[in-house]
Design a protein around this motif. Structure first.
Motif, short mmCIF file in Angstrom:
data_model
loop_
_atom_site.label_atom_id
_atom_site.label_comp_id
_atom_site.label_asym_id
_atom_site.label_seq_id
_atom_site.Cartn_x
_atom_site.Cartn_y
_atom_site.Cartn_z
N HIS A 77 -81.91 84.51 12.98
CA HIS A 77 -82.46 84.85 14.29
C HIS A 77 -83.62 85.83 14.14
N VAL A 79 -84.76 88.90 16.43
CA VAL A 79 -84.14 89.68 17.51
C VAL A 79 -85.03 90.87 17.86
N ARG A 81 -85.21 94.46 20.07
CA ARG A 81 -84.39 95.47 20.73
C ARG A 81 -85.26 96.63 21.19
N GLU A 88 -80.50 94.91 23.36
CA GLU A 88 -81.17 93.67 22.95
C GLU A 88 -82.00 93.15 24.11
N ARG A 91 -83.86 87.07 21.87
CA ARG A 91 -83.69 86.58 20.51
C ARG A 91 -84.11 85.12 20.43
N ASP A 201 -76.73 92.71 11.06
CA ASP A 201 -78.13 92.28 11.08
C ASP A 201 -78.69 91.86 9.72
N ASP A 204 -80.75 88.50 9.85
CA ASP A 204 -81.74 88.32 10.90
C ASP A 204 -82.99 89.14 10.62
N ASP A 385 -83.03 82.16 24.80
CA ASP A 385 -83.16 81.61 23.45
C ASP A 385 -83.63 80.16 23.53
#
Length: 416
Positions: A77, A79, A81, A88, A91, A201, A204, A385
């Motif tokens: 992913h 992502v 933030r 978040e 993503r 994480d 990602d 998404d």
């Protein structure tokens, strides 16, 4: 012309990503290619980089994608933030529908690893690689480019590719401009992933957005290393100081960020920082039989992670533009380079200008505060998404001004 002149079909000046890609692309077309690099050895500095599908498609074309995948990582992913709250914002899943839509994977890889893949590709293809060569100027004599070197040995070629980076020696042939300071600097670092590394994480690409700062983390080398990049607005850089003697600016920039961000700062190598520049887009990259490529033509800020990607696109586009014109079934027609260079310039200049300008805007949106930050977060959170409306122009196989980078495009060009 020097009595010791070295003659070749194509001369590439600069042994970074753009130069190696350009050399490989035209060698695959059948050209005799010589690449000269001012450093005594080939190598690449820096940390990780992101290879979006528009670049990994090019690696696949040259048979190099599998090598990149062997040493790189395919993150699950991307992502975003908020760096102050940790919330978040949005993503993007990078496999499945994303990979099918764009025809290639999203790969993160160490800069030195990708450079080595391209270098080995050039060596295997028969590109002549020459170190310790400083090119001082290039001129067009008749229908050939002539590169004059510090050592007094001239190189002549049907076409000269200037791939000598942000502070290009050859760019003054087409533009009277200077690099543009962004006021932002970057610290980078890679550290081994150990049992003590937080597990969260690690599969990602994570981007934390903060006021006047952001931080990016993702794994490298099959998950053995963690790459961290911290970018922030620097008062000392705004004063003209590219380097700075302490870390107080770094710490101050992230003082209001969540603990995860502040902890990540420990991963950075603080002995050197990277001042961030780009240049204003220009429409023409061609001067006689010299053409710019990569950062020499279109240096960009890194917010779209497209610097190396656009260099690979350049090489593929020049490969396409010269197939069927310069490189034909009857052999090489060096007189056709003028047409090929103009087609290449026409295809690429508008495309890269859009990337350059969008990167600037994207960076501004990352670093806002106050009401602008609230609105930015609302906009990001409204995106679901696999909403591809913001990606298609950049990653798509037939986006605005983008060569399709497929064998079909090569065949169509050859038949034209």
């Amino acid at each position: 012309m020097s009595e010791h002149a070295t003659s070749t079909d194509v001369l590439v000046i600069g042994g970074g990503m753009a130069g190696l890609a350009g050399a490989l692309a035209l060698r695959e077309n059948g050209a005799n290619v010589t690449l000269v690099e001012r450093a005594p050895e080939f190598g690449e500095v820096g940390a990780g980089l992101q290879m979006a599908p528009n670049a990994s498609r090019v690696l696949r074309r040259w048979g190099l994608l599998e090598k990149a995948l062997e040493i790189g990582v395919q993150p699950k992913h991307l992502v975003f933030r908020d760096a102050v709250t940790g919330e978040e914002l949005t993503r993007q899943t990078l496999n499945g529908e994303f990979e099918e839509r764009y025809g290639a994977p999203y790969v993160v890889i160490h800069r030195s690893d990708l450079h080595r893949v391209l270098l080995e590709g050039c060596e295997a293809a028969g590109v002549k690689l020459v170190n310790d060569v400083t090119v001082e100027s290039v001129e067009t004599v008749g229908n050939r480019g002539v590169a004059h070197t510090l050592a007094g040995v001239d190189f002549e070629a049907d076409v000269v590719i200037g791939a000598d980076g942000l502070r290009s020696t050859l760019r003054p042939l087409v533009a009277d401009d200077e690099p543009v300071s962004s006021a932002y600097v970057a610290y980078r670092g890679t550290v081994p992933i150990t049992d003590e590394t937080p597990r969260t994480d690690l599969e990602d690409v994570i981007v934390y957005l903060g006021p006047d700062c952001h931080l990016v983390q993702y794994p490298l080398r099959k998950g053995e290393l963690l790459n961290t990049v911290a970018v922030f607005k620097s008062p000392s850089f705004e004063r003209g100081e590219e380097q700075y003697g302490g870390v107080d600016e770094l710490e101050a920039a992230y003082k209001d960020c969540v603990p995860a961000v502040q902890e990540a700062l420990k991963n950075l190598a603080t002995g050197i920082r990277w001042p961030m520049y780009d240049r204003d887009p220009i429409e023409n990259w061609v001067a006689g039989r010299m053409v710019l490529m990569g950062d020499a033509a279109h240096p960009m800020l890194q917010y779209l992670a497209q610097g190396a990607c656009q260099a690979l696109e350049d090489a593929a586009a020049l490969q396409d533009a010269s197939v069927g014109t310069v490189f034909t079934s009857e052999g090489i027609n060096p007189k056709a380079w003028d047409v090929a260079l103009r087609e290449f310039n026409d295809v690429r200049a508008g495309r890269t200008a859009r990337v350059q300008r969008t990167a600037r805007v994207w960076g501004e949106s990352w670093h806002v505060s106050g009401l602008a930050r609230t609105l930015r977060n609302l906009l990001f959170k409204s995106r679901k998404d696999n909403n591809f409306q913001y990606n298609d122009w950049l990653y798509g196989q037939d986006g605005d001004g983008v060569p399709s980078l497929t064998p079909k495009r090569v065949a169509e060009t050859a038949a034209a």
